[in-house]
Design an enzyme around this catalytic site. Structure first.
Site, PDB file in Angstrom:
ATOM      1  N   GLY A  57      41.461  49.205  46.993  1.00 48.88           N
ATOM      2  CA  GLY A  57      42.889  49.246  47.496  1.00 48.88           C
ATOM      3  C   GLY A  57      42.636  48.982  48.910  1.00 48.88           C
ATOM      4  O   GLY A  57      41.737  48.948  49.638  1.00 48.88           O
ATOM      5  N   CYS A  84      34.891  50.077  45.587  1.00 55.29           N
ATOM      6  CA  CYS A  84      35.438  49.810  47.035  1.00 55.29           C
ATOM      7  C   CYS A  84      36.361  51.212  47.472  1.00 55.29           C
ATOM      8  O   CYS A  84      35.701  52.013  47.480  1.00 55.29           O
ATOM      9  CB  CYS A  84      36.404  48.692  47.219  1.00 55.29           C
ATOM     10  SG  CYS A  84      36.466  48.103  48.880  1.00 55.29           S
ATOM     11  N   TYR A  85      37.575  51.124  47.534  1.00 54.70           N
ATOM     12  CA  TYR A  85      38.206  52.091  48.022  1.00 54.70           C
ATOM     13  C   TYR A  85      37.930  53.348  47.056  1.00 54.70           C
ATOM     14  O   TYR A  85      37.976  54.630  47.486  1.00 54.70           O
ATOM     15  CB  TYR A  85      39.953  51.896  47.855  1.00 54.70           C
ATOM     16  CG  TYR A  85      40.809  53.123  48.386  1.00 54.70           C
ATOM     17  CD1 TYR A  85      41.026  53.188  49.870  1.00 54.70           C
ATOM     18  CD2 TYR A  85      41.370  54.053  47.455  1.00 54.70           C
ATOM     19  CE1 TYR A  85      41.580  54.412  50.076  1.00 54.70           C
ATOM     20  CE2 TYR A  85      42.090  54.809  47.728  1.00 54.70           C
ATOM     21  CZ  TYR A  85      42.318  55.199  49.232  1.00 54.70           C
ATOM     22  OH  TYR A  85      43.140  56.148  49.592  1.00 54.70           O
ATOM     23  N   HIS A 171      32.809  44.534  44.693  1.00 55.05           N
ATOM     24  CA  HIS A 171      33.914  44.300  43.493  1.00 55.05           C
ATOM     25  C   HIS A 171      33.101  43.644  42.317  1.00 55.05           C
ATOM     26  O   HIS A 171      32.924  42.361  42.211  1.00 55.05           O
ATOM     27  CB  HIS A 171      35.042  43.432  44.052  1.00 55.05           C
ATOM     28  CG  HIS A 171      35.898  44.038  44.836  1.00 55.05           C
ATOM     29  ND1 HIS A 171      36.986  44.839  44.613  1.00 55.05           N
ATOM     30  CD2 HIS A 171      35.828  44.298  46.225  1.00 55.05           C
ATOM     31  CE1 HIS A 171      37.640  45.460  45.566  1.00 55.05           C
ATOM     32  NE2 HIS A 171      36.983  44.810  46.652  1.00 55.05           N
ATOM     33  N   GLU A 173      34.155  43.430  39.223  1.00 53.45           N
ATOM     34  CA  GLU A 173      35.128  42.719  38.490  1.00 53.45           C
ATOM     35  C   GLU A 173      35.464  41.202  38.792  1.00 53.45           C
ATOM     36  O   GLU A 173      35.875  40.573  38.060  1.00 53.45           O
ATOM     37  CB  GLU A 173      36.543  43.517  38.648  1.00 53.45           C
ATOM     38  CG  GLU A 173      37.395  43.462  39.757  1.00 53.45           C
ATOM     39  CD  GLU A 173      37.038  44.153  41.076  1.00 53.45           C
ATOM     40  OE1 GLU A 173      35.673  44.650  41.070  1.00 53.45           O
ATOM     41  OE2 GLU A 173      37.747  44.580  41.522  1.00 53.45           O
ATOM     42  N   ASP A 229      53.948  33.386  23.319  1.00 54.14           N
ATOM     43  CA  ASP A 229      54.509  34.735  23.303  1.00 54.14           C
ATOM     44  C   ASP A 229      55.204  34.968  21.814  1.00 54.14           C
ATOM     45  O   ASP A 229      54.836  35.671  21.175  1.00 54.14           O
ATOM     46  CB  ASP A 229      54.873  35.559  24.460  1.00 54.14           C
ATOM     47  CG  ASP A 229      54.095  35.165  25.646  1.00 54.14           C
ATOM     48  OD1 ASP A 229      52.779  34.774  25.440  1.00 54.14           O
ATOM     49  OD2 ASP A 229      54.550  35.184  26.834  1.00 54.14           O
ATOM     50  N   LYS A 371      47.875  37.939  28.780  1.00 50.05           N
ATOM     51  CA  LYS A 371      48.051  36.748  28.061  1.00 50.05           C
ATOM     52  C   LYS A 371      46.816  36.061  27.161  1.00 50.05           C
ATOM     53  O   LYS A 371      47.016  35.472  25.851  1.00 50.05           O
ATOM     54  CB  LYS A 371      48.626  35.807  29.027  1.00 50.05           C
ATOM     55  CG  LYS A 371      48.785  34.374  28.764  1.00 50.05           C
ATOM     56  CD  LYS A 371      50.305  34.459  28.403  1.00 50.05           C
ATOM     57  CE  LYS A 371      50.915  33.082  27.822  1.00 50.05           C
ATOM     58  NZ  LYS A 371      52.418  33.237  27.726  1.00 50.05           N
TER      59      LYS A 371
END
Ligand code: XMP
Length: 515
Positions: A57, A84-85, A171, A173, A229, A371
C-alpha cells in the site's frame, strides 16, 4: 471437494496489486478472496481463512491516518504473509519499528538469504526481486528473525516461525520477481498446508448445483451480447438448468456485419441454447436518426434495449431470475489509494444497466472469477477459442464508431469496412495479439479520383490497439503491408469510401473508441 474448503484472505491496504495477489494464489489452485483492510473482525472470522496475506500500500505505517486492519487479525493464530506495507504493519503491531529508509528502493534489487526457512525452501540464496518502498524495518519485533537482506535493506524478508508470521519487503506477486510465485507457493503449501483444491472443473460442478438449488423450477432470463462473459454464463447455465434459461439476443442495428446471424446460428447449433433472437435494428436506427451526441446515442441504445428486454421477458412465464456476467473485479470492495479505505462497492450492470424495477433476483455465477478464469471456464465447458478470446465490443456498438449522425447507409459503409479489417486481422494472425481492432467512419469527405472521375467520399479510420485491460492502450505497430492491404481492400470494395487513415494515438490521452 469444495472451493470453500481452502481459503486465503487478501487484506487490501490500497495496493495496486491486490487483485494480482489473489490471482497468483488462485493460479496455485487455492481459492483467494479480497477484503478491504478495515473489514470487521467478525466478517474475517466468518470467512474462516486458512491464511491471510496483507497487501502492500502507498501509506506509511507511522502516519496517524495509516490504514490498519483489526488488531485481532494478528491474534487469530492463522498463518500471515505480509507484502511491503503489510510486512511493515505486521512488524509495527508486533512491537518492531519502521522508519523512512535512507535509500529508497524502486525496481530491481537482489536479495541474499540470511537464514533459510519454509518460505525460501528450494530457492537459491541469491534472488532477483522487485522493490517499491520508501520505508523499511528498523528493528524487528521480539521472536522475529531476518530471512534475507539487500545491500540497503537489512530486513528484506522476516519471519516468526512460532507465530507463523512471514513478511517480505518486495513484491512476490509481480512478474518482475521471477521466483515470487514459488515463495507464495511455499507459504500456501508448506506453511498453510494447502492441498490445492481450487480446480475449475470442481468450481463448475459446484456452481451448477448452487444455481439449480437457487432457481428451482423458475425461469431465468439472460441478455446475451455475444461477448465472452455473457456467453460463458449462457453455456454454464444451459448446462445447469437447460430450457429454463431464456437468452434474449437483440439486433440493435449497430452490430458488426453478419454478427446477428453468426451468433444466433452458433448458439443454437453448437450449444442448443434456448434463444430469443429479436431483430430490432430499425427500431433503434429510427430513434438514433439525427442524434450526434455520443452520450445521447448511448442513452438511447441503453433505454431501447431495456424496453425490448422487458417486453420479451414478460412473455416468459415464471421468469424470476436475471442472469448476469458480473466478474470479481466488479464486486471487490475498493480501498482508496491513500489511507482511508472507502469500502464502496462498485455497482456494475452488464447489458446496459437493467434497472432494478424489473424485479428480478440476480444469478451471477461468475462473480467470484477473474477474466482469465472466465476464459478457463469457457474452455472447460468446451467453448471454441474464437469465442473465448473475442475482443471487447461496446454495448452501443457501431453507433460510437460512426462519428456524428447515424443513417442506415452509414451503418452499411462502416459494417463493410469493419468486416474487411476483421478478415485481415484474423488472416494475419494479429487477432490474438491485439486488444481491439476496428474501423471508424469519420464525418469527413474528401476528394479523390476513381477511374477518370473525381470522387468526394467518406474517410475510414483504422483503430488497432494493444492493451492489458483497456485502461491504457498503445496503437498497434502493424506491418505496413497489412495496413496497405486493408486500405486497398476498403477503398476498392466498399462503396462510398475513398480514403483510409491509421490512428496512431495512445490512451491516455486519447481513448480507444472515437466517441
Ligand atoms: P475507451 O474508448 O473509453 O474504451 O478508451 C475503453 C473500453 O471500453 C469500451 N467501451 C464501451 N463499452 N459501452 C461498452 O460496453 C460503452 O459505451 C463503451 N465505450 C467504450 C471500449 O470498446 C474499450 O474496450
Amino acid at each position: 471437494m469444495s472451493t470453500s474448503e481452502e481459503r486465503i484472505l487478501v487484506l487490501d491496504f490500497g495496493s495496486q496489486y491486490a487483485q494480482l495477489i489473489a490471482r497468483r494464489v488462485r493460479e496455485l489452485n487455492v481459492f483467494a478472496q479480497i477484503l478491504p483492510c478495515n473489514a470487521p473482525i467478525d466478517q474475517i472470522k466468518e470467512i474462516d481463512p486458512h491464511g491471510i496475506i496483507l497487501s502492500g500500500g502507498p501509506a506509511n505505517v507511522y502516519a496517524v491516518d495509516a490504514p490498519r486492519c483489526a488488531s485481532e487479525v494478528f491474534e487469530l493464530g492463522i498463518p500471515i504473509f505480509g507484502i511491503c506495507y503489510g510486512t511493515q504493519l505486521m512488524c509495527e503491531v508486533m512491537g518492531g519499528k519502521v522508519q523512512k529508509a535512507e535509500s529508497r528502493e524502486f525496481g530491481h534489487a537482489a536479495i541474499t538469504a540470511v537464514e533459510k526457512n519454509e518460505i525460501f525452501a528450494d530457492l537459491p540464496d541469491e534472488l532477483d526481486v522487485w522493490m517499491s518502498h520508501g520505508d523499511q524495518i528498523d528493528s524487528l519485533p521480539a521472536g522475529f528473525k531476518t530471512l534475507a537482506k539487500t545491500s540497503t535493506c537489512p530486513h528484506a524478508a522476516i519471519a516468526c516461525d512460532e507465530k507463523k508470521m512471514y513478511g517480505v519487503q518486495f513484491h512476490p506477486e509481480v512478474a518482475h520477481t521471477p521466483r515470487g510465485k514459488d515463495m507464495l507457493k511455499n507459504f500456501l503449501y508448506k506453511v498453510v498446508g494447502a492441498r490445492g483444491e481450487w480446480q475449475m472443473s470442481d468450481f463448475i460442478e459446484e456452481t451448477i448445483q448452487a444455481v439449480r438449488a437457487k432457481v428451482g423450477d423458475a425461469n431465468v432470463v439472460l441478455g446475451l451480447s455475444g461477448g465472452v462473459d455473457s456467453s460463458v454464463v449462457a453455456v454454464l447455465l444451459n448446462k445447469a438448468i437447460g430450457k429454463q434459461l431464456h437468452c434474449i439476443f437483440v439486433d440493435n442495428g449497430v452490430l458488426r456485419k453478419g454478427e446477428f446471424d453468426r451468433v444466433v446460428k452458433g448458439y443454437q447449433e453448437k450449444f442448443h441454447l434456448n434463444l430469443i433472437p429479436v431483430q430490432a435494428g430499425e427500431r433503434f436506427l429510427t430513434k438514433l436518426a439525427g442524434v450526434t451526441d455520443p452520450e445521447k446515442k448511448r442513452k438511447i441504445i441503453g433505454h431501447e434495449f431495456i424496453e425490448i428486454f422487458e417486453e420479451e421477458a414478460k412473455k416468459i412465464p415464471n421468469a424470476k431470475f436475471l442472469a448476469q456476467g458480473t466478474l470479481y473485479p466488479d464486486v471487490i470492495e475498493s480501498v482508496s489509494a491513500h489511507g482511508g479505505p472507502t469500502a464502496v462497492i462498485k455497482s456494475h450492470h452488464n447489458v446496459g444497466g437493467l434497472p432494478e424495477k424489473l424485479g428480478f433476483e440476480l444469478v451471477e455465477p461468475l462473480r467470484m472469477l477473474f477474466k482469465d478464469e472466465v476464459r478457463e471456464m469457457g474452455a472447460a465447458l468446451g467453448m471454441p477459442e474464437t469465442l473465448i478470446w473475442r475482443h471487447p465490443f461496446p454495448g452501443p456498438g457501431l453507433a460510437v464508431r460512426i462519428v456524428s449522425d447515424i443513417t442506415p447507409e452509414r451503418v452499411r459503409v462502416l459494417q463493410d469496412a469493419d468486416d474487411i479489417v476483421m478478415q485481415e486481422i484474423h488472416a494475419s494472425g494479429f487477432y490474438r495479439k491485439v486488444w481491439q481492432a476496428f474501423a471508424v467512419l469519420l464525418p469527413v469527405t474528401s476528394v479523390g479520383v476513381m477511374g477518370d472521375e473525381r470522387t468526394y467520399e467518406n474517410t475510414v479510420a483504422l483503430r488497432v490497439v494493444e492493451s492489458l485491460d483497456g485502461m491504457t492502450a498503445d496503437w498497434a505497430h502493424l506491418p505496413y503491408e497489412l495496413l496497405g492491404r486493408i486500405s486497398n481492400r476498403i477503398i476498392n470494395e466498399v462503396r462510398g469510401v475513398n480514403r483510409v487513415v491509421y490512428d496512431i494515438s495512445s490512451k491516455p490521452p486519447s481513448t480507444i473508441e472515437w466517441e
